[in-house]
Design a protein around this motif. Sequence first.
Motif, mmCIF file in Angstrom:
data_model
loop_
_atom_site.group_PDB
_atom_site.id
_atom_site.type_symbol
_atom_site.label_atom_id
_atom_site.label_comp_id
_atom_site.label_asym_id
_atom_site.label_seq_id
_atom_site.Cartn_x
_atom_site.Cartn_y
_atom_site.Cartn_z
ATOM 1 N N ILE A 1 -2.913 3.666 -2.765
ATOM 2 C CA ILE A 1 -2.874 2.489 -3.683
ATOM 3 C C ILE A 1 -3.135 3.057 -5.015
ATOM 4 N N THR A 2 -2.196 2.853 -6.018
ATOM 5 C CA THR A 2 -2.492 3.539 -7.662
ATOM 6 C C THR A 2 -2.211 2.277 -8.646
ATOM 7 N N PRO A 3 -3.461 2.033 -9.071
ATOM 8 C CA PRO A 3 -3.456 0.933 -10.204
ATOM 9 C C PRO A 3 -3.241 1.434 -11.460
ATOM 10 N N ASP A 4 -2.971 0.666 -12.351
ATOM 11 C CA ASP A 4 -2.741 0.984 -13.827
ATOM 12 C C ASP A 4 -3.775 1.711 -14.459
ATOM 13 N N VAL A 5 -5.043 1.000 -14.218
ATOM 14 C CA VAL A 5 -6.369 1.521 -14.576
ATOM 15 C C VAL A 5 -7.195 2.007 -13.593
ATOM 16 N N GLY A 6 -7.935 3.163 -13.551
ATOM 17 C CA GLY A 6 -8.727 3.506 -12.862
ATOM 18 C C GLY A 6 -8.170 4.594 -11.771
ATOM 19 N N GLU A 7 -9.047 5.047 -10.985
ATOM 20 C CA GLU A 7 -8.450 6.027 -9.978
ATOM 21 C C GLU A 7 -8.032 5.109 -8.665
ATOM 22 N N GLY A 8 -6.860 5.783 -8.211
ATOM 23 C CA GLY A 8 -6.437 5.361 -7.069
ATOM 24 C C GLY A 8 -7.218 5.509 -5.647
ATOM 25 N N TRP A 9 -6.737 5.185 -4.535
ATOM 26 C CA TRP A 9 -7.636 5.232 -3.219
ATOM 27 C C TRP A 9 -6.589 5.034 -2.169
ATOM 28 N N GLU A 10 -6.925 5.285 -0.971
ATOM 29 C CA GLU A 10 -6.367 5.122 0.128
ATOM 30 C C GLU A 10 -6.905 4.135 1.173
ATOM 31 N N GLU A 11 -5.867 3.002 1.096
ATOM 32 C CA GLU A 11 -6.370 1.872 1.968
ATOM 33 C C GLU A 11 -5.710 1.824 3.637
ATOM 34 N N ALA A 12 -6.876 1.801 4.247
ATOM 35 C CA ALA A 12 -6.665 1.799 5.839
ATOM 36 C C ALA A 12 -6.093 0.455 6.332
ATOM 37 N N TYR A 13 -5.541 0.566 7.166
ATOM 38 C CA TYR A 13 -4.647 -0.835 7.805
ATOM 39 C C TYR A 13 -4.589 -0.663 9.479
ATOM 40 N N ASP A 14 -4.123 -1.700 10.174
ATOM 41 C CA ASP A 14 -3.901 -1.902 11.505
ATOM 42 C C ASP A 14 -2.639 -2.385 11.514
ATOM 43 N N GLN A 15 -1.946 -3.291 10.560
ATOM 44 C CA GLN A 15 -0.569 -3.603 10.572
ATOM 45 C C GLN A 15 -0.149 -3.697 8.990
ATOM 46 N N ILE A 16 1.051 -3.098 8.921
ATOM 47 C CA ILE A 16 1.498 -2.884 7.651
ATOM 48 C C ILE A 16 2.908 -3.916 7.514
ATOM 49 N N VAL A 17 2.995 -4.782 6.487
ATOM 50 C CA VAL A 17 4.169 -5.474 6.238
ATOM 51 C C VAL A 17 4.825 -4.909 5.015
ATOM 52 N N VAL A 18 6.009 -4.447 5.102
ATOM 53 C CA VAL A 18 6.840 -3.933 3.881
ATOM 54 C C VAL A 18 7.547 -4.923 3.424
ATOM 55 N N THR A 19 7.164 -5.164 2.074
ATOM 56 C CA THR A 19 8.241 -6.391 1.544
ATOM 57 C C THR A 19 8.385 -6.195 -0.050
#
Length: 476
Positions: A89-107
């Motif tokens: 995850i890369t926001p416009d302001v601040g540091e990015g991070w890694e988001e864990a998930y179990d199900q991902i929906v790409v839309t």
Amino acid sequence: MPKILIVGGGYAGFYTAWKLEKQLRKGEAEVTIVDPLPYMTYQPFLPEVAAGEIEARHVIVGLRRHLKKTRIITARVTGIDHANKVATITPDVGEGWEEAYDQIVVTAGAVSRTFPIPGIADNAIGLKTIEEAVAIRDRILTNFDQASNLPPGPDRDRLLSVVVVGGGFAGIEVFAEVRALASSLLKDYPQLRFEDTHFHLIEAMGRIMPEVSQKTSEWVLKDLAKRGANVHLDTQVTGAVGGNVELSTGEVIPTDLIIWTAGVMANPTVVRGSDLPVEERGRIRTRADLRVGTPEEVVEGAWAAGDVSAVPDLTGKGVGGYCVPNAQHAVRQAKLLAKNLTAVLRGELPKEYIHKNLGAVAGLGLYNGVFQSGDLALKGFVAWVAHRGYHGLAMPSWERKWRVIGDWWHNFWLTRDNVSLQTVQNPRYVFEEFAARPRPAAPEAVDAGAAKAPAAKAPAAKAAARTPAAKAAAAK
């Protein structure tokens, strides 16, 4: 609790989250949606926004207002490592991070597809966002204001010329709508005539609107010709440097507004940054049940829908065997995806997506449109009513529906509000012009001798002040 991560808040992403909120039991799953914009845009209304028929804010749906149980992240997904089930995850302001998930929906939707034509990237504008539609409207209105102060000539012709590239539904709709807008403006500019406005549509194929029959397509061409449109078929744009649109026929069209609607492509930032399988056109390989994968193999925990996905069209009517990228499929795929994802979480089997195309409908300016469903074709006012009726009902939530219908109702009685707000793109221009600034510091003396030189002339100045002429001037 299983974590569901939805990448993209457009049609498919918003509707997936919206339906999951209604279908999931309390505590059954945690839903997160990530998009750089805090709203969904109902893109079929963008041509009407560009023509000043609908208020811009009324065709967008705020994610936080309508998704009360979903976690909203305003940022970009720049990487998907599905092997480890984490997304970057890369926001416009601040540091990015890694988001864990179990199900991902790409839309993640689609963006305008362009070609390396000189000048297009610097001078053209697309029609995929609400900001682009507003900019097109304000540019036309501002150009009319400026052109009304100029005598006939090349400078005025450039301001009153509009070029639309692409003869699909999006191109034809925005072309017809802004042509109607320009015609309605003439009554407020007595210095300008209808013949002074120049609208050009450039299409590389030998026909427009491939979604409708040849007969209907020809009717649209004739209707546009009656309204002063110049349609260039079998023609390509070879250059647009400095706003001079060069065509493959050798013709050059000077213009101040180039609208690019020549196709779309899957969001490259998300597709290229993931390890999910991709087909030859750059879309994520998706099964008919909307799980990522092929008919023989499933990528567990991954789903896709909308323009970013290659979903098989089981009706046999799709181009190349896949569902075409439009709002009709995106919304229906999202609704089924939410049901299938809920079913999988509960240990049930998902269902396959199959939807027969209801037809194609387009607005061609006020009180004019075209509708095609199978062999049935409607034209003119009846088709225009069908266009507004279908999209008015398709707009998500009654709160948004009433806002759009209210715009139509007010404009019916009060006409369009034709005022340009182009300066909103530089809102500080007045403040900057008149704001007080600190005075520059006085330059330091070069040397002590230069500083004493004026003092040496003081006695002479005093003597001059004692003369009668000087006294009279001082008294006066």
